[in-house]
Scaffold this active site. Structure first.
Site, PDB file in Angstrom:
ATOM      1  N   GLU A  59       0.516  -1.040  -0.172  1.00 35.92           N
ATOM      2  CA  GLU A  59       0.130  -0.252  -0.505  1.00 35.92           C
ATOM      3  C   GLU A  59       1.155   1.233  -0.049  1.00 35.92           C
ATOM      4  O   GLU A  59       0.626   2.371  -0.787  1.00 35.92           O
ATOM      5  CB  GLU A  59      -0.813   0.277   1.239  1.00 35.92           C
ATOM      6  CG  GLU A  59      -1.934   1.047   1.448  1.00 35.92           C
ATOM      7  CD  GLU A  59      -2.554   1.164   2.637  1.00 35.92           C
ATOM      8  OE1 GLU A  59      -2.799   2.488   3.241  1.00 35.92           O
ATOM      9  OE2 GLU A  59      -2.526   0.393   2.794  1.00 35.92           O
ATOM     10  N   ASP A  63       0.837   3.118  -3.508  1.00 34.34           N
ATOM     11  CA  ASP A  63       0.535   4.784  -3.052  1.00 34.34           C
ATOM     12  C   ASP A  63       1.262   6.269  -3.492  1.00 34.34           C
ATOM     13  O   ASP A  63       1.222   7.108  -4.464  1.00 34.34           O
ATOM     14  CB  ASP A  63       0.266   5.131  -1.324  1.00 34.34           C
ATOM     15  CG  ASP A  63       0.540   6.695  -1.348  1.00 34.34           C
ATOM     16  OD1 ASP A  63      -0.737   7.367  -1.939  1.00 34.34           O
ATOM     17  OD2 ASP A  63       1.098   7.510  -0.631  1.00 34.34           O
ATOM     18  N   ASN A 128      -7.064   1.703  -0.150  1.00 28.30           N
ATOM     19  CA  ASN A 128      -5.619   0.476   0.744  1.00 28.30           C
ATOM     20  C   ASN A 128      -5.340  -0.577  -0.225  1.00 28.30           C
ATOM     21  O   ASN A 128      -4.391  -0.347  -0.439  1.00 28.30           O
ATOM     22  CB  ASN A 128      -6.190   0.874   1.811  1.00 28.30           C
ATOM     23  CG  ASN A 128      -6.033   1.955   2.994  1.00 28.30           C
ATOM     24  OD1 ASN A 128      -5.814   3.194   2.381  1.00 28.30           O
ATOM     25  ND2 ASN A 128      -6.736   1.980   3.911  1.00 28.30           N
ATOM     26  N   GLU A 131      -4.453   0.691  -3.845  1.00 32.88           N
ATOM     27  CA  GLU A 131      -2.692   1.190  -3.469  1.00 32.88           C
ATOM     28  C   GLU A 131      -2.053   0.566  -3.535  1.00 32.88           C
ATOM     29  O   GLU A 131      -0.778  -0.011  -4.124  1.00 32.88           O
ATOM     30  CB  GLU A 131      -2.735   1.559  -2.635  1.00 32.88           C
ATOM     31  CG  GLU A 131      -3.423   3.393  -2.666  1.00 32.88           C
ATOM     32  CD  GLU A 131      -3.715   4.698  -1.619  1.00 32.88           C
ATOM     33  OE1 GLU A 131      -3.161   5.068  -1.888  1.00 32.88           O
ATOM     34  OE2 GLU A 131      -3.182   3.474  -0.307  1.00 32.88           O
TER      35      GLU A 131
END
Length: 242
Positions: A59, A63, A128, A131
């Site tokens: 994650e 991101d 999340n 990502e």
């Protein structure tokens, strides 16, 4: 060839491969990355070093990759706009609320692995997980293929850039303005704060004339209230409040 790959996998792996092919347009080369990307910490088990193998590291990586890919796309899409404009539009595309909605739309909820005893957990972890999947694609296919996935499969089909540029993303402000025009009494309440090892999760509730409306979630009070306001606007069908 694809059928042979699917036939040799377990039912859960087959489902995962099919889902990735559906929303990404390719077959994963390293399936383990995607298994990990969909594994939430609520059910992760400790590894040999005593650390939980969950999607949190992917994650973190995803991101950064997602932000870079969207920044690159916007930089080229709007060659005469300043950095403030580009930053604002990027934040509207990759903020938690937008990613949760996008992840739900493309079916991430069907493959995420989490503690389903927590009724609202899935609502706040889908973004999340998306990502983390971006991070898995980056490690599996490289940056250029990952950027193509982000732009061609996530951004272009699911976002109206003209609408994003011209919209007011302050849902709380829009809802308050509506309540004033309609003579409604509105308040925002933080009804729960959950703490885990690395983060907090806030739950916000919109009350209109003492009646509960939208419930929102976020990693801080402001984001939870914005999410609750957004859901209330959708619930009451008052999107256009300007």
């Amino acid at each position: 060839m694809v059928w042979k790959i699917l036939r040799s996998k377990s039912e859960s792996d087959t489902k995962l491969i099919a889902a990735i092919r559906n929303f990404a347009g390719f077959t994963p080369s390293n399936l383990e990355l995607y298994r990990l990307a969909t594994l939430h910490s609520s059910i992760a088990k400790p590894n040999s070093k005593g650390l939980k193998d969950s999607n949190e590291r992917l994650e973190y990586l995803g991101d950064a990759i997602l932000g870079a890919a969207v920044a690159d796309y916007l930089f080229k899409k709007f060659p005469y706009k300043d950095e403030g404009f580009l930053t604002e539009i990027r934040s509207r595309i990759v903020n938690r609320e937008a990613l949760n909605l996008l992840a739900r739309k493309i079916g991430i909820g069907n493959i995420v692995q989490f503690d389903n005893k927590n009724l609202h957990l899935q609502q706040v972890i889908l973004g999340n997980t998306l990502e983390a999947i971006v991070g898995a694609v980056y490690l599996d296919k490289g940056y250029l293929r990952c950027k193509k996935f982000v732009i061609d499969k996530l951004i272009a089909p699911n976002y109206d850039l003209d609408e994003i540029v011209n919209s007011n993303s302050n849902h709380k402000s829009k809802l308050i303005e509506w309540s004033q025009r309609e003579g409604k009494i509105i308040r925002f309440e933080i009804v729960e704060v959950k703490k885990s090892k690395n983060r907090k999760e806030f739950t916000a509730q919109v009350m209109i004339d003492n009646e509960a409306k939208g419930t929102g979630y976020g990693n801080n009070k402001k984001k939870a209230e914005q999410d609750a306001a957004f859901k209330t606007i959708e619930l009451l069908q008052i999107q256009n409040t300007e």
